[in-house]
Each structure stands twice: as structure tokens, then as C-alpha cells.
Scaffold this motif. Structure first.
Motif, mmCIF file in Angstrom:
data_model
loop_
_atom_site.group_PDB
_atom_site.id
_atom_site.type_symbol
_atom_site.label_atom_id
_atom_site.label_comp_id
_atom_site.label_asym_id
_atom_site.label_seq_id
_atom_site.Cartn_x
_atom_site.Cartn_y
_atom_site.Cartn_z
ATOM 1 N N UNK A 60 0.841 -1.208 0.000
ATOM 2 C CA UNK A 60 0.000 0.000 0.000
ATOM 3 C C UNK A 60 0.872 1.253 0.000
ATOM 4 N N UNK A 61 1.964 1.197 0.751
ATOM 5 C CA UNK A 61 2.875 2.337 0.787
ATOM 6 C C UNK A 61 3.563 2.514 -0.567
ATOM 7 N N UNK A 62 3.968 1.424 -1.191
ATOM 8 C CA UNK A 62 4.613 1.487 -2.504
ATOM 9 C C UNK A 62 3.677 2.079 -3.560
ATOM 10 N N UNK A 63 2.385 1.858 -3.396
ATOM 11 C CA UNK A 63 1.395 2.395 -4.329
ATOM 12 C C UNK A 63 0.990 3.822 -3.987
ATOM 13 N N UNK A 64 1.517 4.359 -2.890
ATOM 14 C CA UNK A 64 1.208 5.732 -2.521
ATOM 15 C C UNK A 64 -0.086 5.919 -1.756
ATOM 16 N N UNK A 65 -0.659 4.822 -1.289
ATOM 17 C CA UNK A 65 -1.938 4.912 -0.565
ATOM 18 C C UNK A 65 -1.738 5.200 0.921
ATOM 19 N N UNK A 66 -0.599 4.746 1.465
ATOM 20 C CA UNK A 66 -0.325 4.954 2.886
ATOM 21 C C UNK A 66 1.105 5.438 3.082
ATOM 22 N N UNK A 67 1.366 5.919 4.297
ATOM 23 C CA UNK A 67 2.705 6.341 4.695
ATOM 24 C C UNK A 67 2.981 5.702 6.051
ATOM 25 N N UNK A 68 4.149 5.087 6.184
ATOM 26 C CA UNK A 68 4.523 4.478 7.456
ATOM 27 C C UNK A 68 5.587 5.338 8.115
ATOM 28 N N UNK A 69 5.335 5.707 9.365
ATOM 29 C CA UNK A 69 6.289 6.474 10.154
ATOM 30 C C UNK A 69 6.838 5.532 11.207
ATOM 31 N N UNK A 70 8.146 5.254 11.149
ATOM 32 C CA UNK A 70 8.761 4.287 12.056
ATOM 33 C C UNK A 70 8.451 4.644 13.511
ATOM 34 N N UNK A 79 -4.773 12.266 -0.085
ATOM 35 C CA UNK A 79 -5.509 11.683 -1.203
ATOM 36 C C UNK A 79 -5.097 12.330 -2.516
ATOM 37 N N UNK A 80 -4.630 11.493 -3.399
ATOM 38 C CA UNK A 80 -4.245 11.898 -4.738
ATOM 39 C C UNK A 80 -5.433 11.555 -5.620
ATOM 40 N N UNK A 81 -6.208 12.573 -6.035
ATOM 41 C CA UNK A 81 -7.444 12.307 -6.774
ATOM 42 C C UNK A 81 -7.179 11.549 -8.068
ATOM 43 N N UNK A 82 -6.070 11.844 -8.725
ATOM 44 C CA UNK A 82 -5.744 11.135 -9.963
ATOM 45 C C UNK A 82 -5.501 9.650 -9.671
ATOM 46 N N UNK A 83 -4.775 9.361 -8.590
ATOM 47 C CA UNK A 83 -4.518 7.981 -8.196
ATOM 48 C C UNK A 83 -5.825 7.275 -7.848
#
Length: 124
Positions: A60-70, A79-83
Motif C-alpha cells: 500500500x505504501x509502494x502504491x502511494x496509498x499509505x505512509x509508514x512512520x517508524x 488523497x491523490x485524486x488522480x490515483x
């Protein structure tokens, strides 16, 4: 967050998790900066390996849907509307392809399938 795993499906469990989280993001159930359950928590709730959940979150992170903070967790990305539109199109395209394949398995020819699609689209 409600995730349902189908153990009899041919779709890998991590992909099932990804698709359900994506669907919740696209539908607006999950919004920007919402935190996802920790890997351990979700693994325990679903009674699956933490590595499976981790793989879903990493993808999900690789697809840009999520961000992981260590040390903080995994959050829904801005939210990227185009994505989002691209994801919706892919989902509809996959559903249409599955419908076409089902029609072919039932012995329908291309013209019969096309006429069904035209019939459905007339109502629009």
C-alpha cells in the motif's frame, strides 16, 4: 476497521487486505491521516501472520496509498485524486473483464456480450 479474509479464495491474503483498505480509502471511510491498526493488532484480529499484514502495508505504501512512520504507525496518505480515479477505473475494468470471461464460459459470442453491455448502458 473491518477486514474480512476469505480463506477459500485464490487471492492471496495480503492482496485481500490491500483491496479492502483501498476500497475504504476510495469510498471515504478512511480519510487522510487516519491511522491503520498496527501490524500486530491486525494480525491478531485476523488470526494471520504479522508478515502477511506487513506485506500488505508495504505494498500500500509502494502504491502511494499509505505512509509508514517508524515507531508511529501507518497512516492514510494525502488523497491523490488522480490515483484514486485510476484505482476506480482499474477496479471497474477488472469487473467488466470478469463479466466478459463469464459470458464466454457460458458460450456467448462477442456480439451477444456487446449487446448486453449496450442494453445495460441504455438505462443510463
Amino acid at each position: 476497521m473491518k477486514i474480512i479474509i476469505n480463506n477459500t479464495s485464490m487471492v492471496p491474503i495480503y492482496e485481500q487486505i490491500m483491496e479492502q483498505i483501498k476500497a475504504q480509502i476510495i469510498s471515504g471511510q478512511l480519510k487522510e491521516n487516519d491511522i491503520l491498526p498496527s501490524v500486530r493488532t491486525m494480525a491478531k484480529e485476523l488470526k494471520i501472520s504479522a508478515l502477511t499484514v506487513k506485506k500488505a502495508y508495504d505494498n500500500l505504501e509502494a502504491e502511494g496509498m499509505t505512509v509508514t512512520v517508524h515507531g508511529k504507525g501507518t497512516y492514510v496518505a494525502a488523497s491523490n485524486t488522480q490515483l484514486m480515479e485510476e484505482e476506480r477505473r482499474k477496479e471497474v475494468e477488472a469487473d467488466l473483464e470478469a463479466a466478459i470471461q463469464k459470458g464466454r464460459r457460458c458460450g456467448m459470442k462477442g456480439e451477444e456480450i456487446r449487446s448486453l453491455f449496450e442494453l445495460i448502458m441504455e438505462d443510463e
